[in-house]
Design a protein around this motif. Structure first.
Motif, PDB file in Angstrom:
ATOM      1  N   SER A 143       0.836  -1.210   0.000  1.00  0.00           N
ATOM      2  CA  SER A 143       0.000   0.000   0.000  1.00  0.00           C
ATOM      3  C   SER A 143       0.869   1.259   0.000  1.00  0.00           C
ATOM      4  CB  SER A 143      -0.933   0.010   1.213  1.00  0.00           C
ATOM      5  OG  SER A 143      -1.793  -1.101   1.181  1.00  0.00           O
ATOM      6  N   LEU A 194      -5.703  -7.273   6.716  1.00  0.00           N
ATOM      7  CA  LEU A 194      -4.810  -6.477   5.877  1.00  0.00           C
ATOM      8  C   LEU A 194      -4.535  -5.070   6.404  1.00  0.00           C
ATOM      9  CD1 LEU A 194      -5.696  -7.566   2.274  1.00  0.00           C
ATOM     10  CD2 LEU A 194      -4.192  -8.592   3.951  1.00  0.00           C
ATOM     11  N   ARG A 205      -6.480   1.050   5.639  1.00  0.00           N
ATOM     12  CA  ARG A 205      -6.447   1.526   4.250  1.00  0.00           C
ATOM     13  C   ARG A 205      -6.370   3.038   4.203  1.00  0.00           C
ATOM     14  NH1 ARG A 205      -5.252  -3.100   1.997  1.00  0.00           N
ATOM     15  NH2 ARG A 205      -6.914  -4.635   2.049  1.00  0.00           N
ATOM     16  N   GLU A 212      -4.115  -4.159  -5.628  1.00  0.00           N
ATOM     17  CA  GLU A 212      -3.287  -4.768  -4.578  1.00  0.00           C
ATOM     18  C   GLU A 212      -3.933  -6.047  -4.066  1.00  0.00           C
ATOM     19  OE1 GLU A 212      -2.301  -2.304  -1.151  1.00  0.00           O
ATOM     20  OE2 GLU A 212      -2.172  -4.072   0.127  1.00  0.00           O
TER      21      GLU A 212
END
Ligand SMILES: Nc1nc2c(ncn2[C@@H]2O[C@H](COP(=O)(O)OP(=O)(O)OP(=O)(O)O)[C@@H](O)[C@H]2O)c(=O)[nH]1
Ligand SMILES: [Mg+2]
Length: 327
Positions: free
Chosen positions: A57, A91, A94, A142
């Motif tokens: 990211s 994950l 964001r 991604e």
């Protein structure tokens, strides 16, 4: 304005709503994709894959800035394979790409599989079509690199960047054997860690063993600079961006692009056909309670999955000589 026109005009709300509908597998979303499909096929789709926390990211965020400086518009999709069955947002956050939030030339969304197992790959494919139709020049996707998690990035991207980091013990990560099949470019990230040189050497050794590369493209290995030095890091991401562009030019000039596109289309058709046939059958079997009975029979070893599948297929494929078809 009609929904299709809004999407083609780059209307963020229309696109966001449709992405949500795709995640939810809302049947109306399919019609919208059919309408925009003739307007797709322009964008360069770049996949980033690598272990969780490898810095994908962070790299993508910087690459967006590089492409914006170069006058390109960018869409980014961050794919989270976490299903409600495995739970948790593995994950991480964001929020990192917030700095692009005010830029109309950038559209960033995360994409998760909500409520249902499977189908994420199809949702990713459709979301790519959407960002393509809304006019984004570059679409960055991604995914984490574990293959089994549902989205094989090679099935969606023209160019795949594999991000590797030193210090994970066994130096080369992600399915050692399969890595060469998916990587177009290697990025060694987290330069502040020890072992970058060793990782570089291992990757070089692996690449040296390959006799022939499709289109003559040998994946370059790019070393990231220290993330704490913003300027140096940006320079290394510029190098990465140059490699991504060079790879795309190579695909086009060496006629290997068609091969990739054919693969994308075949896989997409395969997935779509499968759900077009299976979804109504499964839902009918669920409604009638028959699915439960079949599952019960398998659990109690009264019948095996093959026989049951054959029996169900037999009902729906009456007109076909299935033995002949499967030969
Ligand atoms: N030491 C170090 N940490 C970094 C570097 N780049 C990113 N990080 C940190 O590593 C963590 C993960 O970075 P991300 O960019 O979210 O990595 P990712 O691969 O997208 O992670 P997931 O999406 O969770 O798989 C964050 O805390 C970053 O701040 C780097 O070059 N060096
Ligand atoms: Mg990430």
């Amino acid at each position: 304005m009609e929904r299709t026109e809004k999407i083609l005009a780059g209307n963020v709300r229309a696109v966001s709503t449709l992405i949500r509908n795709l995640e939810d597998r809302n049947p109306g979303a399919k019609a919208a994709i059919s309408n925009i499909y003739p307007h797709t096929g322009r964008a360069h789709v770049v996949g980033f894959t690598g272990s969780p926390g490898a810095g994908k990211s962070t790299l993508i965020d910087t690459m967006i800035a590089v492409y914006r400086q170069r006058g390109k518009t960018v869409g980014a999709l961050l794919v989270d394979p976490t299903s409600p069955f495995t739970g948790g947002a593995v994950l991480g956050d964001r929020v990192r790409m917030q700095r692009h939030a005010g830029d109309p030339g950038v559209f960033v969304r995360s994409l998760a599989s909500r409520g249902a197992l499977g189908g994420l790959s199809k949702a990713v494919g459709n979301a790519i079509h959407l960002l393509d139709a809304m006019g984004k020049d570059i679409i960055i996707v991604e995914t984490i690199g574990a293959g089994q998690q549902g989205v094989d990035i090679i099935n969606h991207a023209h160019t795949v960047v594999v991000v590797q980091i030193p210090g994970l013990g066994d130096e080369i990560q992600i399915l050692k054997a399969g890595i060469l099949e998916i990587a177009d470019i290697f990025m060694i990230n987290k330069a502040d860690r020890d072992g970058g040189g060793k990782l570089y050497q291992e990757l070089m050794n692996m690449l040296n063993m390959v006799a022939k590369y499709p289109g003559g493209w040998r994946p370059p290995i790019i070393m990231a600079d220290n993330n704490n030095d913003r300027e140096a890091f940006m320079k290394s991401v510029e190098k990465l961006t140059d490699a991504v562009d060079a790879h795309y030019q190579n695909l086009i000039s060496k006629d290997v692009l068609d091969e990739r596109l054919l693969r994308h289309v075949m896989i997409e058709l395969d997935e779509t056909l499968e759900s077009a046939i299976l979804d109504p059958i499964i839902s009918e079997l669920m409604k009638s309670g028959e699915l439960d009975r079949f599952v019960d029979k398998i659990l109690h070893r009264e019948m095996d999955p093959n026989t049951i599948a054959e029996e169900i297929a037999g009902r729906y494929l009456k007109g076909y000589d299935r033995d002949r078809i499967s030969q």
